[in-house]
Design a protein around this motif. Structure first.
Motif, PDB file in Angstrom:
ATOM      1  N   PHE A   1       6.141   1.991   6.779  1.00 45.87           N
ATOM      2  CA  PHE A   1       4.830   1.852   6.051  1.00 45.87           C
ATOM      3  C   PHE A   1       3.836   3.118   6.638  1.00 45.87           C
ATOM      4  O   PHE A   1       3.138   3.592   5.833  1.00 45.87           O
ATOM      5  N   LEU A   2       3.928   3.120   8.030  1.00 47.04           N
ATOM      6  CA  LEU A   2       3.086   4.282   8.550  1.00 47.04           C
ATOM      7  C   LEU A   2       3.367   5.784   7.867  1.00 47.04           C
ATOM      8  O   LEU A   2       2.564   6.471   7.512  1.00 47.04           O
ATOM      9  N   ASN A   3       4.625   5.663   7.816  1.00 48.84           N
ATOM     10  CA  ASN A   3       5.030   7.122   7.321  1.00 48.84           C
ATOM     11  C   ASN A   3       4.824   7.271   5.925  1.00 48.84           C
ATOM     12  O   ASN A   3       3.988   8.406   5.469  1.00 48.84           O
ATOM     13  N   SER A   4       4.752   6.286   5.161  1.00 51.92           N
ATOM     14  CA  SER A   4       4.402   6.319   3.838  1.00 51.92           C
ATOM     15  C   SER A   4       2.906   6.406   3.584  1.00 51.92           C
ATOM     16  O   SER A   4       2.687   6.955   2.439  1.00 51.92           O
ATOM     17  N   LEU A   5       2.273   5.953   4.362  1.00 44.58           N
ATOM     18  CA  LEU A   5       0.536   5.918   4.422  1.00 44.58           C
ATOM     19  C   LEU A   5       0.271   7.376   5.101  1.00 44.58           C
ATOM     20  O   LEU A   5      -0.762   7.698   4.965  1.00 44.58           O
TER      21      LEU A   5
ATOM     22  N   ALA B   1       0.873  -1.249   0.003  1.00 42.77           N
ATOM     23  CA  ALA B   1      -0.109   0.096  -0.094  1.00 42.77           C
ATOM     24  C   ALA B   1       0.892   1.309   0.107  1.00 42.77           C
ATOM     25  O   ALA B   1       0.726   2.373  -0.735  1.00 42.77           O
ATOM     26  N   ALA B   2       1.971   1.258   0.893  1.00 41.34           N
ATOM     27  CA  ALA B   2       3.011   2.382   0.858  1.00 41.34           C
ATOM     28  C   ALA B   2       3.624   2.489  -0.434  1.00 41.34           C
ATOM     29  O   ALA B   2       3.708   3.751  -0.869  1.00 41.34           O
ATOM     30  N   LEU B   3       4.127   1.237  -1.101  1.00 39.88           N
ATOM     31  CA  LEU B   3       4.678   1.749  -2.327  1.00 39.88           C
ATOM     32  C   LEU B   3       3.491   2.157  -3.367  1.00 39.88           C
ATOM     33  O   LEU B   3       4.233   2.922  -4.298  1.00 39.88           O
ATOM     34  N   LEU B   4       2.593   1.799  -3.385  1.00 35.85           N
ATOM     35  CA  LEU B   4       1.405   2.247  -4.303  1.00 35.85           C
ATOM     36  C   LEU B   4       1.262   3.722  -4.235  1.00 35.85           C
ATOM     37  O   LEU B   4       1.141   4.353  -5.217  1.00 35.85           O
ATOM     38  N   GLY B   5       1.235   4.294  -2.851  1.00 37.14           N
ATOM     39  CA  GLY B   5       1.109   5.547  -2.812  1.00 37.14           C
ATOM     40  C   GLY B   5       2.429   6.346  -3.352  1.00 37.14           C
ATOM     41  O   GLY B   5       2.254   7.402  -3.881  1.00 37.14           O
ATOM     42  N   GLU B   6       3.557   5.758  -3.291  1.00 40.43           N
ATOM     43  CA  GLU B   6       4.596   6.466  -3.915  1.00 40.43           C
ATOM     44  C   GLU B   6       4.698   6.439  -5.346  1.00 40.43           C
ATOM     45  O   GLU B   6       4.847   7.354  -6.035  1.00 40.43           O
ATOM     46  N   ALA B   7       3.955   5.098  -5.740  1.00 32.85           N
ATOM     47  CA  ALA B   7       3.725   4.953  -7.181  1.00 32.85           C
ATOM     48  C   ALA B   7       2.969   6.241  -8.096  1.00 32.85           C
ATOM     49  O   ALA B   7       3.108   6.735  -9.143  1.00 32.85           O
ATOM     50  N   ILE B   8       1.792   6.372  -7.193  1.00 32.61           N
ATOM     51  CA  ILE B   8       0.762   7.605  -7.666  1.00 32.61           C
ATOM     52  C   ILE B   8       1.427   8.680  -7.935  1.00 32.61           C
ATOM     53  O   ILE B   8       1.464   9.312  -8.848  1.00 32.61           O
ATOM     54  N   HIS B   9       2.279   9.151  -6.717  1.00 33.10           N
ATOM     55  CA  HIS B   9       3.108  10.385  -6.992  1.00 33.10           C
ATOM     56  C   HIS B   9       3.897  10.468  -8.324  1.00 33.10           C
ATOM     57  O   HIS B   9       3.839  11.417  -8.878  1.00 33.10           O
ATOM     58  N   GLU B  10       4.694   9.212  -8.307  1.00 34.97           N
ATOM     59  CA  GLU B  10       5.710   9.459  -9.401  1.00 34.97           C
ATOM     60  C   GLU B  10       5.058   9.315 -10.660  1.00 34.97           C
ATOM     61  O   GLU B  10       5.468   9.729 -11.717  1.00 34.97           O
ATOM     62  N   SER B  11       3.750   8.528 -10.740  1.00 37.00           N
ATOM     63  CA  SER B  11       3.165   8.612 -12.159  1.00 37.00           C
ATOM     64  C   SER B  11       2.894   9.766 -12.942  1.00 37.00           C
ATOM     65  O   SER B  11       3.176   9.707 -14.091  1.00 37.00           O
ATOM     66  N   ALA B  12       2.863  10.819 -12.159  1.00 33.34           N
ATOM     67  CA  ALA B  12       2.280  12.118 -12.850  1.00 33.34           C
ATOM     68  C   ALA B  12       3.628  12.338 -13.991  1.00 33.34           C
ATOM     69  O   ALA B  12       3.514  13.073 -15.120  1.00 33.34           O
ATOM     70  N   ALA B  13       4.902  12.185 -13.314  1.00 36.48           N
ATOM     71  CA  ALA B  13       6.016  12.354 -14.078  1.00 36.48           C
ATOM     72  C   ALA B  13       6.001  11.412 -15.424  1.00 36.48           C
ATOM     73  O   ALA B  13       6.685  11.889 -16.540  1.00 36.48           O
ATOM     74  N   TYR B  14       5.520  10.518 -15.488  1.00 35.13           N
ATOM     75  CA  TYR B  14       5.172   9.361 -16.262  1.00 35.13           C
ATOM     76  C   TYR B  14       4.069   9.907 -17.334  1.00 35.13           C
ATOM     77  O   TYR B  14       3.624   9.123 -18.053  1.00 35.13           O
ATOM     78  N   GLY B  15       3.679  10.960 -17.144  1.00 33.49           N
ATOM     79  CA  GLY B  15       2.332  11.182 -17.958  1.00 33.49           C
ATOM     80  C   GLY B  15       0.909  10.933 -17.444  1.00 33.49           C
ATOM     81  O   GLY B  15      -0.214  11.256 -18.049  1.00 33.49           O
ATOM     82  N   TRP B  16       0.795  10.288 -16.208  1.00 35.20           N
ATOM     83  CA  TRP B  16      -0.615   9.934 -15.824  1.00 35.20           C
ATOM     84  C   TRP B  16      -1.022  11.147 -15.342  1.00 35.20           C
ATOM     85  O   TRP B  16      -0.552  12.142 -14.465  1.00 35.20           O
ATOM     86  N   GLN B  17      -2.352  11.411 -15.584  1.00 31.07           N
ATOM     87  CA  GLN B  17      -3.042  12.492 -15.047  1.00 31.07           C
ATOM     88  C   GLN B  17      -3.597  12.292 -13.706  1.00 31.07           C
ATOM     89  O   GLN B  17      -4.865  12.089 -13.666  1.00 31.07           O
TER      90      GLN B  17
END
Ligand code: FAD
Ligand code: NDP
Length: 532
Positions: A246-250, A109-125
């Protein structure tokens, strides 16, 4: 003798009343005789079971399944005593219910949160990153639903394999007899030729005011009804770092209180790099400190006092205090003194030779073992091999050396074999070569992720065949990376062979095939160019 007479009477009683008993003769073949319920005899006729397993966790279930596959008659007793906060769970042990599985899901769950933020740089709106939040209740519900499905599948599997399962707390009556206490207080007696102790452990609490009343542990965090809020994690081992990570990342404020060093027993350069990376991501660390008191304030928040190494007292307010200060084996509850089972006095763990205790028909596997890694695959492998030796004419022994492991901190740390300091302590500095490198994962470039702590290390003999003694990896998917190298080390991997291995490009694992700078050389281990 008395037990045998009783059993003989019961068998006669059963044949005479087979019809009457049909309805009350459940799958697990038990029936009542006065206050005590007994199970029917197995083919052996002397004992009810060939193997009775106390503890239905990783090690116990693995042994039970293997034994039954080899023709043994097997029963498993499993019982979960509620945590001080009242949390309880189903069949399957620590890993499934309050360990590896919920932890890995929360890490994901924590990694996915990180990925959502990164995805903007890859063009995800994606919407404004500041508005993205994790819903704690939704997360814990999803995690708990998965766990319940595993509990159910485990029960079905036991039934299919004809392993008799009893939700009972077991303790010794004699070296072949276990008394199982059910939830309703009813007791059943079980006799077995062989008994396997696989009772694992539970989190320890410090002896300070308020710890038991207000603190929680890893037993509670994965099903906590309310979001944890600002959390103090006490302990800087695997569990402390993983939970704080994971708590910090969440999105929760997380602080780790470190009594001495981070990740004792691990390569300390790697351990400190992990702590540094967690700090960079926003986890706070309080070093050289011990909690002294926890009080509940009128607003329900927790006032924590702690003492530093200068004996100065400090305090702060938290919503949650999570103890991750190690685990206590559940061996004393087995009444080991009744059969003369020896425990290590300081830890209550069991010292075994080839998983056999000092009582010849009593065996032990998993977290209860003295000086063995407290890891699920270790418990499973040892349980399986023991069953094969008991019922399959095998002579294969468990090898506890070079067991790979991973700390699922936000940037993971996987390792196998010796740390730099252990290799030097054992073999001497002159005989050891340390190769190291920083590297840049390709996927980090576009979102411009910090690569400063992506670091690997190989510990090898300097001369002779240059056998590899240890491999350490900090970066994404560390467990996946290290698992294969663990097999190579098992096959006596040498440094020249590692260098002769053609990498898979572009991966993070290939960095091990590119490593060349030794610490001794003093050369800069900075990242090599991407593709040459
Ligand atoms: P357990 O799995 O603990 O099973 C013992 C069972 O016996 C329990 O169900 C217990 O309630 C029951 N029991 C105890 N006493 C009795 C009794 N008297 N009668 C009947 N039943 C009894 N390992 C990894 O490899 N990877 C990880 O990522 C990982 N993450 C973890 C994260 C956390 C938060 C924790 C706490 C542990 C983690 N571990 C991990 C460790 C792993 O969970 C344990 O090593 C493993 O579960 C040990 O298996 P076991 O069979 O010895 O005991
Ligand atoms: P660990 O033994 O790994 O760490 C305990 C930590 O608590 C240490 O930092 C220790 O400090 C500290 N500590 C101990 N007593 C006190 C105290 N009284 N006050 C303050 N701090 C204290 O235990 P864990 O609970 O983290 O994990 C238990 C086991 O579970 C691990 O050994 C591991 O095998 C397994 N596990 C595996 C995982 C994985 O494979 N990814 C994940 C989680 C758990 P000090 O160094 O000073 O003693």
């Amino acid at each position: 003798m008395a037990t045998l007479t009783l059993l003989a009477r019961i068998v006669t009683f059963r044949s005479a009343h087979a019809k009457l008993l049909e309805f009350s003769w459940p799958r697990c073949n038990t029936f009542s005789y006065g206050r005590t319920t007994m199970a029917c005899m197995c083919s052996d006729q002397k004992f009810m079971y060939d193997l009775l397993v106390i503890g239905g966790g990783s090690g116990g279930l693995a042994a039970a399944k293997e034994a039954v596959n080899l023709g043994a008659k097997v029963a498993v007793l499993d019982f979960v005593t509620p945590s001080p906060r009242g949390t309880t769970w189903g069949l399957g042990g620590t890993c499934v219910n309050v360990g590896c599985i919920p932890k890995k899901l929360m890490h994901q769950a924590a990694l996915l949160g990180e990925a959502i933020h990164e995805s903007a740089a890859y063009g995800w709106q994606v919407p404004d990153p500041k508005t993205i939040k994790n819903d704690w209740q939704a997360l814990t519900t999803a995690v708990q639903n998965h766990i319940k499905s595993v509990n159910w599948v485990t029960r079905v599997e036991l039934r299919t394999k004809k392993i008799e399962y009893f939700n009972a707390l077991g303790y010794f009556k004699d070296q072949h007899t276990i008394c199982g206490k059910m939830k309703n207080g009813e007791e059943k007696l079980f006799t077995a030729k062989n008994i396997l102790i696989a009772v694992g452990g539970r989190p320890r609490y410090p002896d300070i005011p308020g710890a038991l009343e207000y603190g929680i542990s890893s037993d509670d965090i994965f099903s906590l009804e309310k979001a944890p809020g600002k959390t103090l994690v006490i302990g800087a081992g695997y569990i402390g770092l993983e939970c704080a990570g994971f708590l910090n990342s969440l999105g929760y404020d997380a602080t780790v209180m470190v009594r001495s060093i981070v990740l004792r027993g691990f390569d300390q350069q790697m351990a400190n790099t992990i702590a540094q990376e967690m700090e960079r991501r926003g986890v706070h660390f309080i070093y050289q400190a011990k909690p002294s008191k926890i009080e509940k304030q009128t607003d329900g928040r927790l006032l924590v006092n702690w003492v530093d190494k200068e004996r100065q007292t400090h305090q702060d307010i938290f919503d949650t205090v999570l103890f991750a200060i190690g685990r206590k084996p559940l061996t004393e509850e087995l009444k080991p003194e009744i059969i003369g089972l020896q425990l290590i006095p300081e830890t209550a763990k069991i010292d075994v030779i080839d998983e056999q205790t000092n009582v010849p028909n009593v065996y032990a596997v998993g977290d209860v073992l003295h000086k063995k890694p407290e890891l699920t695959p270790v418990a499973i492998h040892a349980g399986r091999l023991l069953a094969r030796r008991l019922f399959g004419n095998s002579t294969e022994q468990m090898d506890y050396i070079n067991v790979a492991t991973t700390v699922f901190s936000p940037l993971e740390y996987g390792c196998v074999g010796l740390s730099e300091e252990a290799a030097i302590a054992i073999h001497g500095e002159e005989k050891i070569e340390i190769y190291h490198a920083y590297y840049k994962p390709t996927e980090f470039f576009i979102p411009q992720k910090d690569v400063s702590n992506c670091y690997i290390k190989v510990v090898a003999f300097r001369n002779g065949d240059q056998r590899v003694l240890g491999m350490h990896f900090i970066g994404p998917n560390a467990g996946e990376v290290i698992q294969g190298f663990a097999a190579a080390i098992k096959c006596n991997l040498t440094f020249p062979k590692l260098k002769d291995t053609v990498g898979i490009h572009p991966t993070v694992a290939e960095e091990f095939t590119r490593i060349s700078v030794t610490k001794r050389s003093g050369l800069d281990p900075k990242p090599q160019s991407c593709c040459s």
